[in-house]
Design a protein around this motif. Structure first.
Motif, PDB file in Angstrom:
ATOM      1  N   LEU A   1      35.268  37.659   1.006  1.00 25.17           N
ATOM      2  CA  LEU A   1      35.870  36.688   0.087  1.00 25.17           C
ATOM      3  C   LEU A   1      37.201  37.194  -0.460  1.00 25.17           C
ATOM      4  O   LEU A   1      38.163  36.427  -0.587  1.00 25.17           O
ATOM      5  N   VAL A   2      37.257  38.473  -0.781  1.00 24.32           N
ATOM      6  CA  VAL A   2      38.513  39.042  -1.276  1.00 24.32           C
ATOM      7  C   VAL A   2      39.585  38.963  -0.194  1.00 24.32           C
ATOM      8  O   VAL A   2      40.726  38.555  -0.446  1.00 24.32           O
ATOM      9  N   GLN A   3      39.215  39.341   1.031  1.00 29.05           N
ATOM     10  CA  GLN A   3      40.170  39.266   2.131  1.00 29.05           C
ATOM     11  C   GLN A   3      40.596  37.829   2.395  1.00 29.05           C
ATOM     12  O   GLN A   3      41.764  37.557   2.711  1.00 29.05           O
ATOM     13  N   LEU A   4      39.683  36.891   2.240  1.00 26.82           N
ATOM     14  CA  LEU A   4      39.992  35.478   2.475  1.00 26.82           C
ATOM     15  C   LEU A   4      41.054  34.985   1.497  1.00 26.82           C
ATOM     16  O   LEU A   4      41.970  34.247   1.881  1.00 26.82           O
ATOM     17  N   SER A   5      40.955  35.382   0.231  1.00 26.77           N
ATOM     18  CA  SER A   5      41.936  34.927  -0.762  1.00 26.77           C
ATOM     19  C   SER A   5      43.329  35.471  -0.454  1.00 26.77           C
ATOM     20  O   SER A   5      44.330  34.747  -0.577  1.00 26.77           O
ATOM     21  N   PHE A   6      43.409  36.730  -0.017  1.00 32.24           N
ATOM     22  CA  PHE A   6      44.711  37.289   0.322  1.00 32.24           C
ATOM     23  C   PHE A   6      45.261  36.674   1.614  1.00 32.24           C
ATOM     24  O   PHE A   6      46.480  36.497   1.755  1.00 32.24           O
ATOM     25  N   LEU A   7      44.375  36.349   2.556  1.00 32.33           N
ATOM     26  CA  LEU A   7      44.825  35.699   3.783  1.00 32.33           C
ATOM     27  C   LEU A   7      45.382  34.309   3.497  1.00 32.33           C
ATOM     28  O   LEU A   7      46.311  33.856   4.172  1.00 32.33           O
ATOM     29  N   LEU A   8      44.804  33.603   2.524  1.00 33.62           N
ATOM     30  CA  LEU A   8      45.321  32.279   2.168  1.00 33.62           C
ATOM     31  C   LEU A   8      46.765  32.375   1.671  1.00 33.62           C
ATOM     32  O   LEU A   8      47.603  31.540   2.028  1.00 33.62           O
ATOM     33  N   ALA A   9      47.035  33.376   0.837  1.00 38.28           N
ATOM     34  CA  ALA A   9      48.411  33.559   0.358  1.00 38.28           C
ATOM     35  C   ALA A   9      49.345  33.874   1.519  1.00 38.28           C
ATOM     36  O   ALA A   9      50.450  33.319   1.620  1.00 38.28           O
ATOM     37  N   SER A  10      48.907  34.749   2.415  1.00 37.95           N
ATOM     38  CA  SER A  10      49.744  35.113   3.555  1.00 37.95           C
ATOM     39  C   SER A  10      49.938  33.938   4.499  1.00 37.95           C
ATOM     40  O   SER A  10      51.033  33.728   5.035  1.00 37.95           O
ATOM     41  N   ALA A  11      48.867  33.140   4.715  1.00 45.06           N
ATOM     42  CA  ALA A  11      48.973  31.991   5.615  1.00 45.06           C
ATOM     43  C   ALA A  11      49.908  30.929   5.043  1.00 45.06           C
ATOM     44  O   ALA A  11      50.629  30.253   5.797  1.00 45.06           O
TER      45      ALA A  11
ATOM     46  N   TYR B   1      45.551  36.047  12.752  1.00 46.70           N
ATOM     47  CA  TYR B   1      44.980  36.631  11.538  1.00 46.70           C
ATOM     48  C   TYR B   1      43.519  37.057  11.707  1.00 46.70           C
ATOM     49  O   TYR B   1      42.980  37.753  10.842  1.00 46.70           O
ATOM     50  N   ALA B   2      42.876  36.642  12.788  1.00 43.73           N
ATOM     51  CA  ALA B   2      41.464  36.981  12.991  1.00 43.73           C
ATOM     52  C   ALA B   2      41.198  38.491  12.964  1.00 43.73           C
ATOM     53  O   ALA B   2      40.191  38.929  12.384  1.00 43.73           O
ATOM     54  N   PRO B   3      42.053  39.350  13.576  1.00 45.95           N
ATOM     55  CA  PRO B   3      41.784  40.796  13.506  1.00 45.95           C
ATOM     56  C   PRO B   3      41.767  41.355  12.089  1.00 45.95           C
ATOM     57  O   PRO B   3      41.070  42.332  11.813  1.00 45.95           O
ATOM     58  N   ARG B   4      42.514  40.738  11.171  1.00 42.03           N
ATOM     59  CA  ARG B   4      42.518  41.224   9.794  1.00 42.03           C
ATOM     60  C   ARG B   4      41.170  40.972   9.124  1.00 42.03           C
ATOM     61  O   ARG B   4      40.668  41.831   8.389  1.00 42.03           O
ATOM     62  N   MET B   5      40.590  39.809   9.359  1.00 41.89           N
ATOM     63  CA  MET B   5      39.242  39.561   8.854  1.00 41.89           C
ATOM     64  C   MET B   5      38.219  40.403   9.601  1.00 41.89           C
ATOM     65  O   MET B   5      37.265  40.922   9.007  1.00 41.89           O
ATOM     66  N   PHE B   6      38.423  40.575  10.901  1.00 38.96           N
ATOM     67  CA  PHE B   6      37.506  41.380  11.722  1.00 38.96           C
ATOM     68  C   PHE B   6      37.419  42.809  11.195  1.00 38.96           C
ATOM     69  O   PHE B   6      36.319  43.375  11.079  1.00 38.96           O
ATOM     70  N   ARG B   7      38.553  43.412  10.883  1.00 40.06           N
ATOM     71  CA  ARG B   7      38.570  44.800  10.431  1.00 40.06           C
ATOM     72  C   ARG B   7      37.796  44.981   9.122  1.00 40.06           C
ATOM     73  O   ARG B   7      37.032  45.929   8.951  1.00 40.06           O
TER      74      ARG B   7
END
Length: 307
Positions: A225-235, A177-183
């Protein structure tokens, strides 16, 4: 003779010295963001439900009526009773207790994966977006390669090479998932990099690390922060999938994914075993998405107002 009139000239009142409002501006900005977020009823409901889930699962050792691995073969696959409010599973373990302990494991696992993704993607995105050049090209190509594969498939491949286990699975998922936060961080940093105040700081010789820490990072945090919240749901959904396949939480550890996988074996005789963890997963995932939508709307309105 004209009588001269004396005109009283009042001296202007001394202007009080302006106080340094550097701390007041961020505080007022934060209050405005909270007010806009609070105006989104869906986001507030999602935040409240998620907070309740976190509190209940964190206090599971105190609130759960039974231990998550406490077996009672004589009372297996029972429906809701006074002793077992949600019934028992195939080994006679209390479903409510396992649901509470399982939520603790699943939410912590999702948090671990997103924390690793953020720890990798955030600094690399800052460096790539700010400095550019060959470093940016190499990091961007590496992100392209990782994102070309489905996250679950790549995670399972890493688990197959390293070995099963919840910690291994979540570390692997964090790397994927790191590339998604990176982008997201890279794109926001490239946009902030072109701002006038960044050019002014560079022109007077401010060190790049200080610019990144004090100028760039605070301005890209909303998008992160917005990306983090969506990543939590996906994770969370990824943890459920991996544990359901038997590659995450191993018995007797309870997690929502492992509970769902065990419930499929008794789907015909006790379908309710799959309903309870399924509802918990759906509610938690919905809460993360509602919070992400609320944050996006709150920060988005501030961006439009500033422009």
């Amino acid at each position: 003779m004209t009588r001269s009139r004396s005109v009283d000239i009042k001296k202007p009142a001394p202007v009080p010295a302006e106080k340094d409002s550097g701390a007041a501006v961020p505080a007022s900005r934060g209050r405005a963001l909270l007010r806009r977020f609070g105006g989104n009823r869906s986001a507030v409901v999602g935040f409240g439900l998620l907070l309740a889930i976190i509190v209940v699962t964190a206090a599971a050792p105190l609130l759960a009526p039974y231990g998550p691995a406490q077996v009672d073969i004589g009372d297996r696959l029972s429906g809701p009773t006074a002793e077992h409010w949600l019934g028992t599973d195939t080994l006679g373990r209390d479903t409510l207790s396992r649901l509470m302990h399982g939520g603790r494991v699943s939410l912590a696992a999702a948090g671990l994966a997103v924390a690793i993704a953020t720890a990798i993607g955030l600094p690399l995105g800052l460096v790539s977006g700010y400095f550019g050049g060959i470093v940016d090209w190499l990091l961007d190509r590496a992100a392209d390669v990782l994102m070309a594969f489905p996250a679950i498939i790549l995670t399972i491949a890493i688990i197959a090479a390293v070995g099963p286990g919840l910690t291994t699975a979540m570390v692997s998922l964090g790397i994927v998932y790191a590339p998604r936060m990176f982008r997201v961080v890279r794109g926001s940093t490239m946009e902030v990099r072109r701002a006038v105040y960044i050019e002014a700081s560079t022109s007077i010789g401010t060190p790049s690390l200080m610019i990144l820490r004090k100028r760039v990072l605070p301005n890209i945090l909303p998008a992160a922060l917005v990306q983090l919240s969506f990543l939590l749901a996906s994770a969370l959904l990824a943890e459920v999938t991996i544990s359901l396949l038997g590659l995450g939480a191993l018995p007797p550890t309870a997690s929502w994914g492992s509970m769902l996988g065990q419930a499929f074996l008794e789907m015909r005789s006790s379908p309710s075993l799959a309903v309870y963890p399924g509802i918990a997963i759906a509610i938690a995932t919905l809460c993360f998405n509602l919070i992400g939508d609320g944050l996006r709307d709150a920060f988005g309105r501030e961006t439009r107002k500033a422009s």
